[in-house]
Design an enzyme around this catalytic site. Structure first.
Site, PDB file in Angstrom:
ATOM      1  N   SER A  63       0.828  -1.210   0.000  1.00 36.69           N
ATOM      2  CA  SER A  63       0.000   0.000   0.000  1.00 36.69           C
ATOM      3  C   SER A  63       0.859   1.255   0.000  1.00 36.69           C
ATOM      4  CB  SER A  63      -0.910   0.017   1.224  1.00 36.69           C
ATOM      5  OG  SER A  63      -1.751  -1.111   1.257  1.00 36.69           O
TER       6      SER A  63
HETATM    7  N1  SAH Z   1      -1.120  -4.691   4.118  1.00 36.33           N
HETATM    8  C1  SAH Z   1      -0.428  -4.990   2.880  1.00 36.33           C
HETATM    9  C2  SAH Z   1      -1.255  -4.597   1.662  1.00 36.33           C
HETATM   10  C3  SAH Z   1      -1.337  -5.751   0.718  1.00 36.33           C
HETATM   11  S1  SAH Z   1      -2.529  -5.695  -0.547  1.00 36.33           S
HETATM   12  C4  SAH Z   1       0.952  -4.366   2.859  1.00 36.33           C
HETATM   13  O1  SAH Z   1       1.299  -3.637   3.775  1.00 36.33           O
HETATM   14  O2  SAH Z   1       1.714  -4.654   1.941  1.00 36.33           O
HETATM   15  C5  SAH Z   1      -3.847  -6.671   0.170  1.00 36.33           C
HETATM   16  C6  SAH Z   1      -3.548  -8.104   0.514  1.00 36.33           C
HETATM   17  O3  SAH Z   1      -4.769  -8.679   0.966  1.00 36.33           O
HETATM   18  C7  SAH Z   1      -3.075  -9.000  -0.646  1.00 36.33           C
HETATM   19  O4  SAH Z   1      -1.869  -9.609  -0.295  1.00 36.33           O
HETATM   20  C8  SAH Z   1      -4.203 -10.022  -0.792  1.00 36.33           C
HETATM   21  O5  SAH Z   1      -3.751 -11.320  -1.181  1.00 36.33           O
HETATM   22  C9  SAH Z   1      -4.782 -10.044   0.614  1.00 36.33           C
HETATM   23  N2  SAH Z   1      -6.152 -10.522   0.733  1.00 36.33           N
HETATM   24  C10 SAH Z   1      -7.214 -10.307  -0.094  1.00 36.33           C
HETATM   25  N3  SAH Z   1      -8.306 -10.948   0.361  1.00 36.33           N
HETATM   26  C11 SAH Z   1      -7.946 -11.588   1.521  1.00 36.33           C
HETATM   27  C12 SAH Z   1      -8.625 -12.439   2.458  1.00 36.33           C
HETATM   28  N4  SAH Z   1      -9.903 -12.804   2.301  1.00 36.33           N
HETATM   29  N5  SAH Z   1      -7.928 -12.903   3.513  1.00 36.33           N
HETATM   30  C13 SAH Z   1      -6.613 -12.579   3.697  1.00 36.33           C
HETATM   31  N6  SAH Z   1      -5.924 -11.806   2.842  1.00 36.33           N
HETATM   32  C14 SAH Z   1      -6.572 -11.309   1.762  1.00 36.33           C
END
Ligand code: SAH
Length: 214
Positions: A63
């Site tokens: 993000s």
């Molecule tokens: N917090 C992260 C942002 C990653 S983007 C950072 O600091 O880098 C969002 C993430 O959510 C992705 O890796 C995606 O695979 C995950 N995601 C999406 N749906 C999800 C779910 N139902 N359970 C767990 N993770 C999920």
């Protein structure tokens, strides 16, 4: 690993967040502590201290620093509290939370990303973050209730199971919307069945998806 130059770039990034509305000093301190360049491939290191989202492994994104700071600020972190993050991704947001909460749990649904991030967190000294492989829609009932829950993927509706896993007085911060534009919501649990909702503008996120991927 973390050089004088990296620290300088990070300081500039953190200063640029203040005029954008990040005023919580503890949040700014945490942003100063976590070396964001360690979460990007070495070839893209120079992008780490721009205020931009960036592609990581498995087609996911780390993000944007402003978004990380903004969501974290909405949580109103307290050192005595337990927090759950949904969407571990690169692990960067979890590390920010680690400096602000007593205990951090984080869930990722993609097994390969979960494995590589868990290894990274150990390698850079954040092994006390409890990372879980699973479907974030289900939360983490074994460790509930939480003081705060943060969803870092864009949901199409408010995930009810996560509200159930909140303590009374706790917050769920989640971007929600039908299309690509998600409304940043903060939902306060005011009683067993009562909630208050506030809205904090429009953001874009990778989608919150159901189920896990091995
Ligand atoms: N917090 C992260 C942002 C990653 S983007 C950072 O600091 O880098 C969002 C993430 O959510 C992705 O890796 C995606 O695979 C995950 N995601 C999406 N749906 C999800 C779910 N139902 N359970 C767990 N993770 C999920």
């Amino acid at each position: 690993m973390d050089s004088y130059r990296h620290k300088g770039l990070r300081k500039a990034l953190v200063s640029s967040l203040r005029p954008k509305g990040i005023y919580n000093e503890a949040v700014l301190d945490a942003m100063m502590k976590v070396p964001r360049h360690l979460f990007l491939d070495k070839a893209f290191e120079e992008w780490a201290y721009k205020d931009q989202a960036f592609p990581i492994r498995e087609g996911q994104t780390i993000s944007q620093p402003f978004t990380v700071a903004f969501q974290t600020q909405l949580l109103e972190p307290e050192k005595s509290e337990k927090v759950l993050e949904i969407g571990t991704g690169s692990g960067y947001q979890a590390c920010i939370l680690y400096h602000l909460f007593k205990k951090v749990y984080t869930i990722e649904r993609l097994k390969t990303l979960f494995d590589s991030t868990q290894k990274l967190l150990k390698d850079i000294g954040y092994e006390r973050i409890r990372s879980l492989y699973g479907d974030g829609y289900k939360g983490a009932p074994r460790f509930a209730p939480f003081d705060k829950i943060l969803v870092t993927a864009g949901a199409s509706s408010i995930p009810k199971t996560l509200l159930e896993q909140l303590k009374i007085g706790g917050y769920l911060v989640v971007p929600v919307g039908q299309g690509d534009d998600k409304e940043m919501l903060r939902i306060k649990k005011t009683g067993e069945e009562s909630y208050e909702k506030e809205s904090f503008g429009i953001f874009r996120f990778v989608p919150f998806k159901k189920g896990t991927v091995d």
